[in-house]
Design an enzyme around this catalytic site. Structure first.
Site, PDB file in Angstrom:
ATOM      1  N   GLU A 189       0.818  -1.220   0.000  1.00 59.48           N
ATOM      2  CA  GLU A 189       0.000   0.000   0.000  1.00 59.48           C
ATOM      3  C   GLU A 189       0.850   1.267   0.000  1.00 59.48           C
ATOM      4  O   GLU A 189       1.238   1.758   1.062  1.00 59.48           O
ATOM      5  CB  GLU A 189      -0.941   0.014   1.223  1.00 59.48           C
ATOM      6  N   LYS A 231      -2.567  -2.125  -3.036  1.00 61.40           N
ATOM      7  CA  LYS A 231      -3.627  -1.254  -2.496  1.00 61.40           C
ATOM      8  C   LYS A 231      -3.268   0.191  -2.817  1.00 61.40           C
ATOM      9  O   LYS A 231      -2.526   0.842  -2.067  1.00 61.40           O
ATOM     10  CB  LYS A 231      -3.748  -1.474  -0.984  1.00 61.40           C
ATOM     11  N   GLY A 274      -9.327   6.495   1.407  1.00 55.30           N
ATOM     12  CA  GLY A 274      -8.496   7.689   1.557  1.00 55.30           C
ATOM     13  C   GLY A 274      -9.162   8.997   1.964  1.00 55.30           C
ATOM     14  O   GLY A 274      -8.558  10.047   1.818  1.00 55.30           O
ATOM     15  N   GLY A 275     -10.420   8.941   2.413  1.00 57.34           N
ATOM     16  CA  GLY A 275     -11.099  10.185   2.789  1.00 57.34           C
ATOM     17  C   GLY A 275     -12.187  10.571   1.799  1.00 57.34           C
ATOM     18  O   GLY A 275     -12.832  11.607   1.953  1.00 57.34           O
TER      19      GLY A 275
END
Ligand code: 13P
Length: 347
Positions: A189, A231, A274-275
């Site tokens: 990731e 990821k 990620g938001g």
């Protein structure tokens, strides 16, 4: 290295219609999340919320694996069953976060490199090899390591630096090899953060560079790509940018970036959220899977916030059952997005 085992695990994790629940928030992060909905954090508060989430009826149809934190993999469900055993009994692979956080890079102020390969006796961590052996024995079959890449091009700053990208790429590759030697599928990731005012082109350039370097390092150390999952972030403008691309544009540029920068024999792609809002994360994934072009990999999810935000809110305000209903809904929506069959009307 048992390549056949690794490939089988990776393929099962990205089976059509399924994806991964990231529930591996460190105690610090989970404390922030719980306090954000007005719940005091404690070992028991974290266990109770997560055990309820994992017990959601039917979630195994959308969830192939759950990433756990070290505290959680040692905890039990309400009836005393160990959490990894419980997940396995439902056909869900337990996974484990194995990085131990980040450290500031010397010479690169404001930038960090992820650690966790060497033992940290002061924090109670054995070296990665030893921990992977133990986690495998506890039932884990995959692992996660997150590198954090910040973009900052304001006022003369030019982040990320090349050193930040290279050091993180090397650490990701070394981690991936150690996991594979112990039978765990590594989730690689390298997260390019959404924080900042950069545009989507800058995100694409940085994403492409960290992916290219990471897989070059993986090649050098001998990581077996089909037994690993990537990821990545999506190619998206910074949160503070006033130039936001359309959702279709995000989907197209993300697929283009990955297709150019990621070896086509990697075992699968599982995005982070990620938001992004819950619905955005689902819609972007849906658009990628609805495209006419053939992708080299399964495009799936390994969402934390986008799978849990509604469930956590409901846990705090409405109770256990409402939390499970909220989680089951998001899991179903993302499962549909795996085949491009999600639609806003289903929300
Ligand atoms: P988010 O989906 O909330 O970004 O979390 C995924 C994750 O596991 C980050 O490491």
């Amino acid at each position: 290295m048992d390549k056949a085992l690794l490939e089988a695990t990776a393929a099962a994790l990205v089976k059509p219609g399924k994806g991964i629940l990231a529930a591996d928030e460190s105690n610090g992060t989970m404390t922030k999340r719980l306090e954000g909905v007005g719940i005091e954090s404690s070992e028991e508060a974290r266990r109770a919320y997560r055990a309820n989430l994992f017990a959601t009826p039917g979630c195994e149809s959308a969830v192939s694996g759950v990433i756990l934190y070290d505290e959680t993999i040692r905890q039990t469900m309400d009836d005393g069953t160990l959490i990894p055993e419980y997940l396995n009994s439902r056909g869900i692979f337990p996974g484990i976060k194995v990085d131990t956080g980040t450290v500031e890079m010397s010479g690169c102020p404001g930038e960090v490199v992820t650690k966790g390969i060497d033992a940290e006796p002061e924090n109670g961590w054995s070296n990665l090899d030893t921990r992977c052996k133990e986690y495998f024995e506890m039932g884990a079959r995959f692992a996660k390591w997150r590198a954090v890449i910040k973009i900052d091009t304001t006022s003369g700053s030019s982040k990320p630096s090349m050193d930040c990208l290279t050091d993180n790429a090397r650490a990701l590759a070394n981690y991936a090899l150690i996991c594979q030697q112990q039978g765990l599928v590594p989730i690689i990731e390298p997260e390019v953060l959404m924080e900042g005012a950069h545009d989507a082109n800058t995100c694409a350039e940085v994403t492409s560079e960290i992916l290219r370097q990471t897989f070059e390092e993986c090649r050098k150390v001998g990581v077996h790509n089909p037994g690993a999952l990537l990821k990545p972030n999506m190619v998206i403008s910074g949160k503070d940018s006033n130039e936001q691309n359309s959702r279709e544009h995000v989907a197209i540029s993300t697929v283009e970036c990955l297709t150019e920068s990621v070896p086509h024999d990697v075992g699968g792609v599982v995005f982070l959220s990620g938001g992004q809002s819950d619905e955005e994360a689902t819609d972007h994934l849906n658009r990628m899977n609805a495209m006419a072009v053939e992708h080299p990999w399964q495009l799936s999810y390994s969402y934390g916030r986008a799978l849990q935000a509604a469930a956590l809110e409901a846990w705090a305000n409405e109770g256990a059952e409402a939390s499970q209903v909220a989680f089951a809904h998001r899991a179903k929506m993302n499962s549909l997005a795996r085949s491009g069959d999600w639609d806003i009307s289903l929300e």
